[in-house]
Write a protein that holds these residues in place. Structure first.
Motif, PDB file in Angstrom:
ATOM      1  N   UNK A  64       0.764  -1.114   0.220  1.00  0.00           N
ATOM      2  CA  UNK A  64       0.135   0.020  -0.020  1.00  0.00           C
ATOM      3  C   UNK A  64       0.835   1.568  -0.111  1.00  0.00           C
ATOM      4  N   UNK A  65       1.997   1.062  -0.433  1.00  0.00           N
ATOM      5  CA  UNK A  65       2.907   2.249  -0.584  1.00  0.00           C
ATOM      6  C   UNK A  65       2.777   2.834  -1.924  1.00  0.00           C
ATOM      7  N   UNK A  66       2.163   4.082  -1.989  1.00  0.00           N
ATOM      8  CA  UNK A  66       2.069   4.828  -3.450  1.00  0.00           C
ATOM      9  C   UNK A  66       3.235   5.135  -3.947  1.00  0.00           C
ATOM     10  N   UNK A  67       3.503   5.065  -5.260  1.00  0.00           N
ATOM     11  CA  UNK A  67       4.723   5.413  -5.989  1.00  0.00           C
ATOM     12  C   UNK A  67       4.352   6.413  -7.003  1.00  0.00           C
ATOM     13  N   UNK A  68       4.503   7.788  -6.811  1.00  0.00           N
ATOM     14  CA  UNK A  68       4.387   8.711  -7.790  1.00  0.00           C
ATOM     15  C   UNK A  68       5.513   9.260  -8.697  1.00  0.00           C
ATOM     16  N   UNK A  69       5.389   9.386 -10.087  1.00  0.00           N
ATOM     17  CA  UNK A  69       6.447  10.102 -10.753  1.00  0.00           C
ATOM     18  C   UNK A  69       5.959  11.646 -11.351  1.00  0.00           C
ATOM     19  N   UNK A  70       6.966  12.359 -10.785  1.00  0.00           N
ATOM     20  CA  UNK A  70       6.951  13.721 -11.428  1.00  0.00           C
ATOM     21  C   UNK A  70       7.964  14.236 -12.436  1.00  0.00           C
ATOM     22  N   UNK A  71       7.637  15.036 -13.246  1.00  0.00           N
ATOM     23  CA  UNK A  71       8.710  15.465 -14.156  1.00  0.00           C
ATOM     24  C   UNK A  71       9.694  16.516 -13.483  1.00  0.00           C
ATOM     25  N   UNK A  72      10.850  16.549 -14.065  1.00  0.00           N
ATOM     26  CA  UNK A  72      11.758  17.573 -13.282  1.00  0.00           C
ATOM     27  C   UNK A  72      11.134  18.820 -12.933  1.00  0.00           C
ATOM     28  N   UNK A  73      10.192  19.362 -13.502  1.00  0.00           N
ATOM     29  CA  UNK A  73       9.666  20.591 -13.044  1.00  0.00           C
ATOM     30  C   UNK A  73       8.458  20.584 -12.017  1.00  0.00           C
TER      31      UNK A  73
END
Length: 344
Positions: A64-73
Motif C-alpha cells: 500500500x505504498x504509493x509510488x508517484x512519478x513527477x517531471x523534473x519541474x
C-alpha cells in the motif's frame, strides 16, 4: 489515529531505487545513499529520470505504498498503486451524492474562504503596522468582502454552480492582495496574478509545486479511507483529474501551501536566483531550491494543530486523512454534515 508515515522524495536524476529485503535502498552511481524500512513509508515521490526496479514497484503495491512519478519541474506524470481497497457501499453512496452535493460543497467552500481570510488576517496582525496605508486598506477591504461572501454561502440556499461562483470571487479577492503578504527585496518574487501550466513567474512556480505535493497527499487520503479520488463534489468530473482530492485540498491550500510559500520567501530561504527561466517562458524551481522546499514541506507536516471538530491535536500531515475520514463518515450517515477544517 492513523500513524503519520514518511514520504520519501527523490530529486537527484540518475538515482536508482531498489528493494533489498524489507527496505527501500537508494543508490547513486552505484553507491548507497540511504535506506528506509518499507513499513515506515506511506509513499515515494520521484522527480525526473530516476530508476525504480520492478521488484520495488511490486513490494510497494503489495504494502500500500504509493509510488508517484513527477517531471523534473514537479508536474505530475503517473502514479503506481496496488489493488483498490474500500467499501463498495461507501463508493456507491459517493457516486449517488455526486450530483446532489450542495451541503458538502457548501462546507468545502466555507472552509476554503475562511482559511484564505485567516491567512490575510494573520499577516495584518504580524506586520500590518509596517505596511503602507494603501496596502493596509486593501487587505482590510478584502477581508471585509470575504466575510460578506462567507455569510452568503452560509445563509443562502445557493446551488453548486452559484457556490462555485462565490468560491471564485473569494479567490480573486485573495490573490488580488497576495503581493501585500510578500516581504522580500527581490523584485522577481513579487506577485502579479495566478498562472499555471506553465507557471510564468517564481511565486507561481513555488505555489504550483506545493499544490502538486498537496494533491498527492489528498489523493492518498481518499484512497486510504476507501473513497474514489476521481469523483468529486466541488470539482467537476474530468478524465484523468482526481476531483475529490482537489476538493479536499481546497481547505488546505491557503494555510498549508500558501503559508509555507510565504514563509520560505519572507524568511529569504528562497531568493530569485533559486528559480530558472526556461526558453518557452516557464519558470521552474532549481534543484537545490526544490530540496529546500521538500525539507520545509516535511517539517510543516509534522507541526501539530488542534482539529476544531475532533478537538484533538494532530500533525498537519494527517489533516487530509482526517478530513477524508470525516467525509466518509458523513456519506455513511454517521455524522449529519461534513465539517470543514479551519486554520487559526
Amino acid at each position: 489515529m492513523r500513524k503519520l508515515l514518511n514520504t520519501v522524495y527523490v530529486t537527484t536524476e540518475g538515482a536508482a531505487l531498489r528493494k533489498e529485503g524489507e527496505t527501500l535502498l537508494v543508490e547513486l552511481d552505484g553507491a548507497e545513499k540511504t535506506r528506509v524500512p518499507l513499513h515506515m513509508l506511506s509513499s515515494i515521490v520521484v522527480f525526473g529520470a530516476v530508476l525504480v526496479t520492478p521488484a520495488l514497484m511490486a513490494a510497494c503495491a503489495e504494502r500500500g505504498v504509493a509510488l508517484a512519478f513527477m517531471g523534473r519541474n514537479g508536474r505530475f506524470q503517473a502514479r503506481v498503486e496496488g489493488p483498490v481497497s474500500g467499501n463498495v457501499l461507501l463508493r456507491r453512496e459517493q457516486y449517488r451524492r455526486a450530483d446532489t452535493a450542495e451541503d458538502i460543497v457548501r462546507s468545502i467552500v466555507i472552509g476554503k474562504i475562511a482559511n484564505q481570510r485567516a491567512v490575510i488576517r494573520r499577516a495584518q496582525r504580524d506586520y500590518g503596522s509596517e505596511m503602507e496605508p494603501p496596502a493596509r486598506a486593501a487587505l482590510q477591504a478584502a477581508t471585509d468582502r470575504m466575510a460578506q461572501i462567507l455569510r452568503r454561502v452560509q445563509l443562502s440556499d445557493a446551488g453548486v454552480d452559484e457556490m462555485r461562483g462565490f468560491e471564485g470571487e473569494a479567490a480573486t479577492l485573495y490573490f488580488s492582495v497576495f503581493d501585500h503578504l510578500i516581504r522580500t527585496p527581490d523584485a522577481e518574487l513579487r506577485w502579479t496574478s495566478r498562472s499555471r501550466r506553465p507557471p510564468r513567474d517564481a511565486m507561481n512556480a513555488l505555489l504550483s509545486f506545493l499544490y502538486t505535493l498537496l494533491t498527492h497527499d489528498c489523493r492518498a487520503a481518499c484512497e486510504a479511507v476507501g473513497l474514489d479520488p476521481a469523483v468529486g463534489f466541488l470539482h467537476r468530473d474530468r478524465p484523468g483529474r482526481p476531483s475529490l482530492a482537489l476538493d479536499l485540498m481546497e481547505e488546505l491550500r491557503a494555510p498549508l501551501a500558501d503559508r509555507l510559500a510565504l514563509s520560505l520567501v519572507n524568511r529569504r530561504q528562497l531568493r530569485a536566483r533559486d528559480f530558472q527561466q526556461m526558453e518557452g517562458g516557464a519558470v521552474l524551481l532549481g534543484d537545490e531550491a526544490r530540496r529546500t522546499v521538500l525539507t520545509a514541506w516535511q517539517e510543516r507536516k509534522r507541526e501539530e494543530r488542534l482539529h476544531p471538530f475532533l478537538q484533538e491535536k494532530a500533525p498537519f500531515g494527517l489533516v487530509p486523512f482526517l478530513q477524508a475520514q470525516l467525509l466518509a463518515r458523513h456519506l455513511r450517515g454517521d455524522i449529519d454534515a461534513y465539517p470543514p477544517w479551519f486554520w487559526s
